[in-house]
Design an enzyme around this catalytic site. Structure first.
Site, PDB file in Angstrom:
ATOM      1  N   GLU A   1       7.406  19.778  49.506  1.00  0.00           N
ATOM      2  CA  GLU A   1       7.094  20.812  50.486  1.00  0.00           C
ATOM      3  C   GLU A   1       7.593  20.496  51.888  1.00  0.00           C
ATOM      4  O   GLU A   1       8.138  21.362  52.568  1.00  0.00           O
ATOM      5  CB  GLU A   1       5.586  21.069  50.522  1.00  0.00           C
TER       6      GLU A   1
ATOM      7  N   HIS B   1      -7.847  22.545  45.622  1.00  0.00           N
ATOM      8  CA  HIS B   1      -7.075  23.766  45.363  1.00  0.00           C
ATOM      9  C   HIS B   1      -7.810  25.035  45.779  1.00  0.00           C
ATOM     10  O   HIS B   1      -7.478  26.121  45.306  1.00  0.00           O
ATOM     11  CB  HIS B   1      -6.725  23.874  43.874  1.00  0.00           C
TER      12      HIS B   1
HETATM   13  C1  LIG Z   1       1.857  19.070  46.807  1.00  0.00           C
HETATM   14  C2  LIG Z   1       1.767  19.871  45.571  1.00  0.00           C
HETATM   15  N1  LIG Z   1       2.739  20.769  45.294  1.00  0.00           N
HETATM   16  C3  LIG Z   1       2.685  21.515  44.200  1.00  0.00           C
HETATM   17  C4  LIG Z   1       1.646  21.388  43.322  1.00  0.00           C
HETATM   18  C5  LIG Z   1       1.592  22.235  42.066  1.00  0.00           C
HETATM   19  N2  LIG Z   1       1.918  21.404  40.911  1.00  0.00           N
HETATM   20  C6  LIG Z   1       0.953  20.802  40.221  1.00  0.00           C
HETATM   21  S1  LIG Z   1       1.559  19.834  39.049  1.00  0.00           S
HETATM   22  C7  LIG Z   1       3.145  20.222  39.405  1.00  0.00           C
HETATM   23  C8  LIG Z   1       4.251  19.608  38.595  1.00  0.00           C
HETATM   24  C9  LIG Z   1       4.301  18.124  38.696  1.00  0.00           C
HETATM   25  O1  LIG Z   1       5.171  17.587  37.777  1.00  0.00           O
HETATM   26  P1  LIG Z   1       5.282  16.035  37.485  1.00  0.00           P
HETATM   27  O2  LIG Z   1       5.139  15.274  38.744  1.00  0.00           O
HETATM   28  O3  LIG Z   1       6.491  15.811  36.692  1.00  0.00           O
HETATM   29  O4  LIG Z   1       3.977  15.690  36.632  1.00  0.00           O
HETATM   30  P2  LIG Z   1       3.591  16.228  35.187  1.00  0.00           P
HETATM   31  O5  LIG Z   1       2.838  17.504  35.394  1.00  0.00           O
HETATM   32  O6  LIG Z   1       4.814  16.385  34.400  1.00  0.00           O
HETATM   33  O7  LIG Z   1       2.650  15.207  34.634  1.00  0.00           O
HETATM   34  C10 LIG Z   1       3.180  21.112  40.461  1.00  0.00           C
HETATM   35  C11 LIG Z   1       4.393  21.700  41.016  1.00  0.00           C
HETATM   36  C12 LIG Z   1       0.632  20.464  43.649  1.00  0.00           C
HETATM   37  N3  LIG Z   1      -0.438  20.298  42.882  1.00  0.00           N
HETATM   38  N4  LIG Z   1       0.722  19.715  44.765  1.00  0.00           N
END
Ligand SMILES: Cc1ncc(C[n+]2csc(CCOP(=O)(O)OP(=O)(O)O)c2C)c(N)n1
Ligand SMILES: [Mg+2]
Lengths: 399, 366
Positions: free
Chosen positions: B88, B157
């Site tokens: 972000e 959230h």
């Molecule tokens: C700062 C932030 N941006 C966006 C999100 C929304 N979000 C939650 S999980 C996720 C994907 C994360 O992917 P990864 O780090 O690969 O972990 P995985 O879910 O595959 O375990 C996103 C975009 C968030 N929770 N926090």
């Protein structure tokens, strides 16, 4: 594993037929394993700025094999139960399943010592259990009940336990937090190491690189563990990351790539990491290549950005539980019957916890305004309007 | 203090169901979800102005985490609908830089909770640059996404950023309630030469509202800084924005059954704040309750009450104004606790009754 004679005693009870095709020497205790240990080759690690990596073969005792299998099975079962509870609308909001990734946590945990600490993201049900919270403590938190490890106040993403600092819902936030926990280990001189887990998506967050830098600058005993499951939500690693060699992205922080579907590899790599960090060399990056079977969370079917075939193929060829099971059976560390016994036990434990997690009450409404502060200084917590004051309460005894 | 207006009992209350509550002209026709209205606004503005582009997490190939940008990547391609990594601070900064250089970025935060990762760019880079550059570097950018509490997603959230962003000079801050609001305000935001924060609401995305013919047109723009009277009434003024408008309208419905007529003011814009409309209403009703989902301290209601204190509107009040807000705690996960942390219609009705009934002294003694 048809080559083996499972539980011959039971199988052939009352019969004189013997199966000569079996290459295994069966003893009178064939219900149990026949070998006390075996050595396994590990898929080569990839190293970044390291001369020597973890051992490329590892010995497993039959006792360890059974323990590890049980943990893998419990974690899988917890997620199956969670998925069902979500579908029944008993779990609300977000619910991120760990199915497919179990070997990462179970192998790491098997190598960790009592003093070591962990912090991870929201995909945290399995880790919470491995760090000592009961299955009920996890599932009741997901159902928002009194017996939940956060008393229903945290929910699926915010579970905590001894030496386990969450369950963080903000992608990447756990990276510097973990480095901070490592700073505390160093500060106290307790010899502990912190494992900070983050995803391939989180691997791009700026604060991770800030944490790498300070951890290296200050030689913090911190292992940055990237769980590369191929996707961050609907975005595959090549669409999110200019370099997908996550183990090398700490630049000046040495790194190791590990087959995260092999629990023996993750355990061995973690042993190495503990050794490395406790010898004062500072932080390490470990990329664990793994896979998530479910969608990102329960609300994502997980099929628009990858094919069903891809998921099936991993399930069939690289599943962390099936592959481990095959290994330990074929090397005669355990018998299929022993594993079946474990399966039955695990199913019973999780089923019972699930039932209880559905029927427990929620915490009392007074806890809405509990534990906002360790030391609350105001007479009231404001409620929804001036005529609805809330009383602060200490749910957890202060020490 | 005597009431300047006595509640009148209405024999017949037409109770419209919440989901079909008309927000516009009677000839309002096609119902449309807030999600589709936002989508239409994005589409129309991208078609209208080549400089407009959308970036954020999952906005392109996945059609948006909440499907607000559905179909836009297919239509406008990689250049104008850009999937970003989960970074972000980085992509918000990149968006602001592009705005410095004359493009018109729409920066989507998957939810505003994650805008905290990037708040430095929203405040220090977007809001202050025009001023710091003595008017030479305009920053025509829109930051948008769902704000406030969704359901069952707990403390990290579920937070309202209305007060946070509207605190800051240089930003314009909008909070749409209905589909017309969503479309008209987002279009206004995109066309505006200043940085605009548009605080949407995930729970409202799927709610349908009627759209007037006017609102369906390409040129439908709602002026920034103008509140809308959603429901006229003479006994008490309820000021709200976004989803809280729904809560206030339901409370107004309930109170109307008891002969209490609320004037419900949907702010639409938190900054600039249309205080004139509030003051005029207070001059008529002599009673004021504000309704918001965010926390009480230094909140939107706090600002409104302060402005009343500083103005002749103060003399119009027959009773102290009350704020109905989210409870002053982080959001709990469990269903039962969560319900107690956010204002419901009954809480607004109770507050309105208390203010009208002058039970303030009673409350103070508690
Ligand atoms: C700062 C932030 N941006 C966006 C999100 C929304 N979000 C939650 S999980 C996720 C994907 C994360 O992917 P990864 O780090 O690969 O972990 P995985 O879910 O595959 O375990 C996103 C975009 C968030 N929770 N926090
Ligand atoms: Mg991932």
């Amino acid at each position: 594993m048809s080559k083996l004679i499972p539980n011959a005693a039971k199988f052939f009870a009352g019969s004189t037929i013997t199966k000569t095709a079996a290459p295994v020497v069966t003893t009178s205790t064939s219900k149990y394993s026949t070998k006390s240990e075996a050595t396994f080759e590990i898929k080569p690690y990839k190293l970044h700025k390291l001369e020597k990596g973890p051992a490329t073969s590892a010995t497993l005792t039959s006792e360890d094999a059974l323990k590890i299998y049980e943990k893998l099975a419990v974690l899988r079962r917890i997620e199956t139960a969670s998925g069902n509870l979500y579908k029944e609308k008993i779990i609300r909001g977000f619910c991120h399943l760990y199915s497919g990734q179990e070997a990462v946590a179970v192998g790491m945990r098997a190598a960790m010592r009592d003093v070591d600490t962990v912090i991870t993201a929201y995909r945290c049900h399995g880790w919470t259990h491995l760090m000592g919270v009961s299955v009920l403590g996890v599932l009741s938190e997901l159902t928002g009940r009194r017996t939940g490890c956060s008393r229903g106040k945290g929910g699926s993403m915010h579970l905590y336990g001894r030496n386990f600092y969450g369950g963080n819902g903000i992608v990447g936030a756990q990276a510097p937090l973990g480095a901070g926990v490592a700073l505390a280990h160093k500060y106290r001189g307790d010899g502990g190491v912190t494992f900070t887990l983050y995803g391939d998506g989180a691997a791009n967050q700026g604060q991770l690189f800030e944490a790498y830098n300070m951890a290296k600058l200050w030689d913090l005993p911190c292992v940055f563990v990237c769980e590369n499951n191929g996707y961050g939500m609907g975005t595959s690693v090549d669409r999110s990351s200019a370099s997908t060699d996550y183990y090398s992205r700490g630049d000046y922080v040495p790194g190791i790539w590990v087959d995260g579907m092999d629990v023996i590899a993750t355990r061995e790599a973690t042993r190495y990491a503990i050794d490395y960090c406790t010898s004062g060399k500072g932080p390490l990056v470990m990329e664990m290549e793994t896979y998530r079977y479910s969608g990102h969370s329960m609300s994502d079917p997980g099929t628009s950005y990858r094919t069903r075939d891809e998921v099936q193929e991993v399930r069939q060829t690289r599943d962390p539980i099936t592959s481990f099971k095959e290994k330990i059976i074929s090397r005669e560390l355990v018998t299929p019957d022993q594993l079946k016994e474990i399966d039955t036990k695990v199913r019973k434990e999780v089923d019972e916890a699930t039932k209880q997690a559905k029927t427990e009450p929620e915490v009392g409404t007074e806890e809405l305004s509990g534990d906002v502060y360790y030391n609350n200084l105001e007479p009231y917590i404001r409620g929804l309007h001036p005529d609805a004051p809330l009383q602060h309460c200490e749910v957890v005894a202060r020490n | 203090m005597a009431l300047k207006s006595t509640p009148v009992v209405f024999g017949l209350m037409t109770r419209l169901s919440r989901r079909s509550f008309s927000t516009s002209k009677a000839l309002a026709s096609k119902p449309m979800t807030v999600r589709d209205a936002l989508n239409q606004a994005l589409d129309e503005e991208m078609a209208r102005d080549e400089r407009v582009f959308l970036l954020g997490e999952e906005v392109a190939q996945y059609d948006g985490a909440y499907k607000v940008s559905r179909g836009l990547w297919k239509k406008y391609g990689d250049k104008r609908v850009i999937d970003t990594p989960i970074t972000e601070a980085g992509f918000a900064g990149i968006a602001v830089g592009a705005a410095f250089a004359g493009l018109r970025p729409i920066c989507e935060f998957m939810t505003f909770n994650f805008s905290m990762q990037a708040i430095d760019h929203v405040i220090n880079s977007a809001a202050k640059t025009f001023y710091m550059s003595a008017g030479t570097v305009p920053v025509p950018i829109v930051f948008r996404g769902p704000n406030g509490a969704a359901s069952g997603v707990a403390a990290q959230h579920s937070q309202c950023f209305g007060a946070w962003y509207s605190h800051c000079p240089g930003l314009k801050v909008l909070m749409p309630y209905s589909s017309e609001d969503a479309k008209g305000l987002l279009k206004a935001a995109i066309r505006d030469p200043d940085p605009v924060v548009v605080l949407e609401d995930e729970i409202m995305y799927g709610v349908q509202f009627p759209m007037s013919d006017e609102a369906l047109s390409n040129d439908f723009v709602i002026p920034i800084g103008k509140a809308k009277i959603e429901r006229p009434g003479q006994h008490i003024t309820l000021v709200c924005a976004g989803k809280a408008t729904d809560t206030a309208l339901q409370a107004a419905n309930e109170l109307a059954g008891n002969g209490i007529e609320c004037e419900v003011i949907n702010l639409r814009s938190l900054r600039p704040l249309d205080f004139e409309t509030i003051a005029q209403s207070v001059a008529k009703t002599h009673h004021l309750v504000t309704v918001e989902q965010g926390w009480p301290q230094s909140g939107i209601g706090a600002e409104i009450c302060a402005r009343v204190m500083e103005s002749p509107a103060f003399f119009e009040l027959d009773a102290p104004a009350w704020r109905v807000t989210g409870a002053d705690v982080p959001m709990p996960y469990a269903r039962g606790l969560e319900a107690l942390a956010l204002p419901r219609p009954a809480d607004v009705a109770a507050a309105a009754r208390a203010v009208l009934g002058n039970r303030i002294s009673q409350a103070a003694q508690q």
